[in-house]
Motif scaffolding. Structure first.
Motif, PDB file in Angstrom:
ATOM      1  N   GLU A 234       0.825  -1.198   0.000  1.00  0.00           N
ATOM      2  CA  GLU A 234       0.000   0.000   0.000  1.00  0.00           C
ATOM      3  C   GLU A 234       0.869   1.262   0.000  1.00  0.00           C
ATOM      4  OE1 GLU A 234      -3.111  -0.137   2.920  1.00  0.00           O
ATOM      5  OE2 GLU A 234      -3.369   2.032   2.809  1.00  0.00           O
ATOM      6  N   SER A 238       0.505   4.133  -2.750  1.00  0.00           N
ATOM      7  CA  SER A 238       0.017   5.479  -2.472  1.00  0.00           C
ATOM      8  C   SER A 238       1.103   6.530  -2.628  1.00  0.00           C
ATOM      9  CB  SER A 238      -0.599   5.543  -1.074  1.00  0.00           C
ATOM     10  OG  SER A 238       0.310   5.041  -0.148  1.00  0.00           O
ATOM     11  N   SER A 242      -2.167   9.356  -6.845  1.00  0.00           N
ATOM     12  CA  SER A 242      -3.051   9.405  -5.678  1.00  0.00           C
ATOM     13  C   SER A 242      -4.207   8.447  -5.930  1.00  0.00           C
ATOM     14  CB  SER A 242      -3.546  10.829  -5.451  1.00  0.00           C
ATOM     15  OG  SER A 242      -4.031  11.355  -6.661  1.00  0.00           O
ATOM     16  N   ASN A 244      -7.207   5.420  -5.483  1.00  0.00           N
ATOM     17  CA  ASN A 244      -8.259   5.030  -4.551  1.00  0.00           C
ATOM     18  C   ASN A 244      -7.867   3.682  -3.982  1.00  0.00           C
ATOM     19  OD1 ASN A 244     -10.385   7.116  -5.209  1.00  0.00           O
ATOM     20  ND2 ASN A 244      -9.980   6.244  -7.234  1.00  0.00           N
ATOM     21  N   LEU A 245      -7.976   3.541  -2.677  1.00  0.00           N
ATOM     22  CA  LEU A 245      -7.683   2.249  -2.052  1.00  0.00           C
ATOM     23  C   LEU A 245      -8.923   1.783  -1.310  1.00  0.00           C
ATOM     24  CD1 LEU A 245      -4.097   3.106  -0.926  1.00  0.00           C
ATOM     25  CD2 LEU A 245      -4.673   1.024  -2.171  1.00  0.00           C
ATOM     26  N   LEU A 289      -6.516  -1.477  -5.239  1.00  0.00           N
ATOM     27  CA  LEU A 289      -6.005  -0.212  -5.766  1.00  0.00           C
ATOM     28  C   LEU A 289      -6.729   0.113  -7.061  1.00  0.00           C
ATOM     29  CD1 LEU A 289      -3.569   1.885  -6.009  1.00  0.00           C
ATOM     30  CD2 LEU A 289      -2.390   0.058  -7.201  1.00  0.00           C
TER      31      LEU A 289
END
Lengths: 364, 583
Positions: A234, A238, A242, A244-245, A289
């Motif tokens: 992660e 990230s 940028s 979305n998780l 992700l």
């Protein structure tokens, strides 16, 4: 050309560990970037290769030569490592002309005057600064100083070139231009290059391989595509872009290719297909992700990997495109659409993810 | 490790212990060099300091067997001595307040108004600072003499008055002479503080509705306070150390301060009272230590605020026709503090007796006698020898100490820094008393007292704190990258030191050298205790001639000294303009 090898290299300052046992192999002629936020140990690593910082553990070799091995009290002084380096501040000596700055590495190596003249001329031509040879150094602009610093670092054809955030003091346009120029120069000359930056775009555009660092450790080493498309955590995901998780649970696993698995995942109010190269079993929590550029608005087609439905809560016009923020049952999703897409706040829309675009990483 | 060649093993085993780039190779030689440096500095500061304590307990003069008691301190803690301290503090406080007012006024005029020829005025206002105080003291002794002083003669001639206008042999004379020196000194600080201020801060106050005056009072002044307080304290400390003004103007009027009391109890008593002098020295040094420590506490963390500040071009206030008044104010200060004394020296040098200015008294005899005076020539030679040697040694020492304390992370660098800074709180006279004891205590084979070396050692000790400051400031401006870049590109430690650091810092070295040279040329209070026959310097010879009533010959020597001062100041200004500002 020489390779650079770091084996279990550490650096501690008192109780603080700046670099914590890193392994890295830079092949001859390769362009490798150390990427990470400030304080991640990337500059310390570079300075240990340069010999400006003494390693406290491990072994560093350049070519076939061990230049640093604290356990055996080996620490070669920087001037004996035959490197070229470009500093963040450029470190152009203000009391010398451009010519003298570039000639310095040759002068201290006691080359003949004729050779110095010829090589300096060639180096300055390479960076298109030959017209400025007789200028006093302080009279140069930032971009020009940077070119001089590069010419100086390459004038004696070092085995390895080290660059410490060389573009960070330039404005955005010059940064892109200098980056491209430098990369093509490096390709042409085939110099092994170790490059430090905190700018991900720079790292992507320039590198053969990127080393993502955090807290003195290496998180991932890979080509720009690997790092961006297939992050191993992660943190790496990230740090680049940028994304979305989303939280999800694995409901099915099958091998898609060697070293690649296809997972069925289910989240709050959605389910879909995601890929990954780590092994997860059914019932395990993962993070999925979703890159903003892989999402598109529209009536949901039959064959997609995942889709969400939600209310538009923010819409920002950015010229070339429009940024949207959507509130869904799985959480907030941000993505981009063509700038002229009409979108009212409060409107409920559907978004779908492009085929094979979802990627799973372990949730921490 | 089969890939390791024997050459590399050898290099490795040298255990190149540099850290973070500042890089002398080999740990043992470095430790040795550092120890030698620390010893040298300790000899210059710690040694006289401890010998001073020893001497203050010792009943007989240096070099004579005696016993130990506290009678020196008993004499310090009496009423007359308390009065002495009150005098010293009072005079210094007064002169600091007056000169601070003047300095703020001049600083404002030079940096914030459209007064004509500000560049030239700035040079003129700071000029008195560079003139040896002994010269202006003697000139004012002639100008303001109540019986035959030129000012009083002119006053009485013009207005037919019977009483003299001024008498420099008084408290106000002492204060006035000090003000001439501390005004330029404070001015340098204040003008720098005015210039380091971002004009946007003042503009913001104006935009918020503040008037010009309330902006000055509520924004500019508070912003300058740290710099002003530093300057105030420094000036006050220098006032406590001052020797020339109270010697020339106080002693004849029976006004004594600490420095003159030390001097008198060694030089002007039938039996020199070394013990009292040493005890007094030790006490004043302890007081200075407290003051310096207090100042250091107050400044911690913001000492470089004004120094490293960007150079702004401040907003200039248009004064209209008032600018001629401000111009005149600056010129008056220059005229009174420089032109008048020089004029007096000129006048004095051409007349048979000063005070009797008639055509038939014009003469060149004084020039002839001075030029034919071996003692004067010897003093010139000594002063120059000491000036050149002392300035070179001091600056070299300062460069090394500053290098160790700012450019390396070697252990022991703090100790070296502190040792080099210790003489900062020792007035020249106190240091000299310490050295008197120290030299007498050395083993018989080493005779320093009575030779020119005694003076050299004292000058180096007195100059080192300033030379360290000058060179530290120079090094601070050079980023470490410049050195590291040189190392990476193949230059060794020595090569880097020479080709990068020395090459970049030499203008500051030169400026500091001239400053130290000035310091040595004007030094009186340590010289007067440490000189002996054969090793007299100019200031001492001048003092002796003055005490013998040879005011006319003094004028001649003074003029020669003055022209040297102006020459050096001019060279220094050129250097600063060409090199220091260019970098």
């Amino acid at each position: 050309m020489a390779e650079v090898l770091l084996e279990n290299v550490s650096r501690t300052f008192g109780g603080f560990t700046a670099v914590d046992g890193i392994h890295l192999h830079v092949a001859a002629g390769e362009f490798v970037t150390l990427l990470g936020p400030s304080g991640c140990g990337k500059t310390t690593t570079l300075r240990m290769v340069a010999g400006l910082e003494e390693a406290t553990g491990g072994r560093i070799s350049i070519g076939r030569r061990v230049v640093s091995e604290p356990a055996r009290h080996v620490h070669l002084a920087p001037d004996r490592r035959q490197l070229g380096m470009v500093f963040q501040s450029y470190a152009i000596w203000p009391h010398m002309r451009v010519f003298d700055n570039v000639a310095y590495p040759l002068q201290v190596r006691r080359r003949s005057t004729a050779e110095i003249r010829e090589r300096v001329d060639r180096a300055l031509r390479l960076v298109e600064m030959d017209r400025f040879a007789d200028r006093p150094a302080p009279a140069l602009s930032g971009g020009q100083q940077q070119r001089v610093a590069i010419a100086r670092a390459m004038v004696f054809e070092p085995e390895v070139l080290l660059l410490d955030e060389p573009l960070s003091n330039l404005d955005a346009r010059l940064r892109a231009q200098m980056g491209d120029e430098f990369r093509s120069l490096q390709r042409r000359l085939g110099i092994t290059t170790l490059y430090v930056t905190h700018d991900q775009d720079e790292a992507m555009a320039l590198s053969d391989r990127i080393v993502v660092m955090r807290g003195g450790r290496i998180l991932q080493i890979g080509t720009p595509t690997e790092i961006y498309q297939r992050p191993n955590s992660e943190a790496v995901a990230s740090f680049l872009g940028s994304p979305n998780l989303l939280d999800a649970v694995v409901t099915g696993v099958e091998a898609a290719a060697p070293d690649l698995s296809r997972f069925e995942v289910r989240g709050e109010g959605w389910q879909g297909i995601a890929y990954g190269n780590q092994s997860f079993s059914c019932g395990q929590s993962v993070r999925v992700l979703v890159r903003p550029e892989d999402l598109r608005v529209g009536p949901i087609s039959q064959d997609v990997d995942a889709a969400w439905r939600g209310e538009v809560i923010a819409s920002v016009y950015r010229g070339a495109r429009r940024s949207l923020r959507l509130r869904t049952s799985a959480g907030e999703l941000h993505f981009e659409v063509p700038a002229l897409t009409e979108m009212r706040l409060g409107e409920v829309v559907q978004v779908e993810a492009a085929k094979s675009s979802l990627w799973t990483v372990a949730s921490n | 490790m089969s890939t390791l060649s024997s050459n590399e093993v050898a290099t490795g085993s040298m255990r190149l212990g540099f850290r973070a780039g500042r890089l002398m190779e080999g740990k043992a030689p470095r430790r040795l060099a550092l120890a030698a440096l620390a010893l040298l500095l300790a000899f210059l500061s710690l040694y006289p300091l401890s010998m001073l304590l020893y001497g203050s307990l010792h009943t007989t003069p240096p070099g004579i067997a005696g016993t130990f008691d506290l009678s020196g301190y008993r004499q310090v803690f009496t009423w007359p001595t308390a009065l002495l301290f009150a005098n010293t503090v009072g005079i210094s406080l007064l002169k600091t307040i007056f000169s601070l007012l003047l300095a703020v006024l001049f600083g404002w005029i030079i940096s914030r108004t459209d007064t004509p020829m500000r560049g030239a005025l700035e040079v003129l206002i700071t000029l008195p600072f560079f003139v040896p105080p002994i010269l202006t003291a003697m000139a004012w002794g002639m100008l303001g003499n109540p019986q035959v002083g030129v000012i009083n003669l002119v006053w009485q001639r013009m207005f037919g008055s019977e009483t003299p206008l001024i008498n420099v042999y008084s408290y106000s004379g002492v204060v006035w002479h000090m003000v001439q020196y501390s005004t330029p000194f404070l001015f340098l600080f204040v003008v720098e503080a005015f210039r380091a201020m971002d004009p946007a801060l003042e503009e913001a106050s104006r935009m918020c509705g503040g008037s010009q005056w309330s902006t000055f009072r509520r924004v500019s002044l508070p912003l300058m306070m740290p710099a002003v307080i530093t300057a105030f304290l420094l000036s006050f400390i220098r006032g406590l150390e001052n020797f020339e003004s109270p010697l020339f103007f106080g002693t004849p009027a029976r006004i004594e301060v600490v420095t003159t009391a030390i001097y008198n109890s060694i030089h002007h008593q039938s039996i020199p009272n070394y013990q009292f002098a040493s005890a007094l020295s030790f006490v004043i040094m302890a007081l200075m230590f407290l003051l310096v420590f207090w100042q250091w506490r107050m400044l911690r963390g913001r000492s470089f605020q004004t120094v490293t500040g960007k150079g702004y071009s401040p907003r200039v206030i248009k004064l209209g026709s008032w600018r001629w008044l401000t111009f005149a104010l600056c010129m008056v200060f220059f005229l009174v503090s420089v032109v008048l004394p020089i004029g007096q020296l000129l006048l004095g040098s051409f007349f048979q007796f000063f005070g009797f200015y008639q055509w038939d008294m014009l003469t060149l005899d004084h020039y002839r006698s001075v030029l034919g005076n071996d003692e004067v020539w010897r003093a010139f030679r000594n002063t120059f020898l000491l000036g050149f040697g002392g300035a070179s040694v001091t600056m070299l020492l300062g460069s090394i100490v500053a290098y160790v304390s700012t450019r390396t992370r070697w252990s022991g660098r703090r100790l070296i820094d502190v040792l080099a800074w210790l003489p900062w709180m020792m007035p020249g006279m106190v240091l000299a008393v310490g050295f008197l004891w120290g030299f007498a205590f050395l083993p018989g084979a080493i005779t320093i007292y009575g030779t020119i070396w005694a003076l050299l050692i004292a000058y180096v000790a007195l100059g080192t704190p300033i030379s360290v400051r000058v060179m530290s400031a120079a090094y601070h401006q050079l980023s470490f990258d410049l050195e590291e870049c040189s190392r990476v590109h193949g230059a060794g430690w020595w090569q880097t030191l020479w080709r990068i650091l020395v090459a970049l810092a030499w203008p500051s070295f030169a400026v500091g050298w001239v400053l130290t040279f000035f310091g040595i040329m004007r030094e009186l209070s340590a010289s007067v205790l440490l000189y002996s026959v054969g090793s007299e310097v100019l200031s001492v010879v001048l003092l002796r001639m003055w005490e013998n009533g040879q005011a006319e010959a003094v004028s001649v020597v003074g003029l020669m000294m003055m022209s040297l001062v102006f020459l050096f100041r001019w060279v220094q200004l050129r250097l600063i303009k060409r090199y220091v500002n260019a970098l």
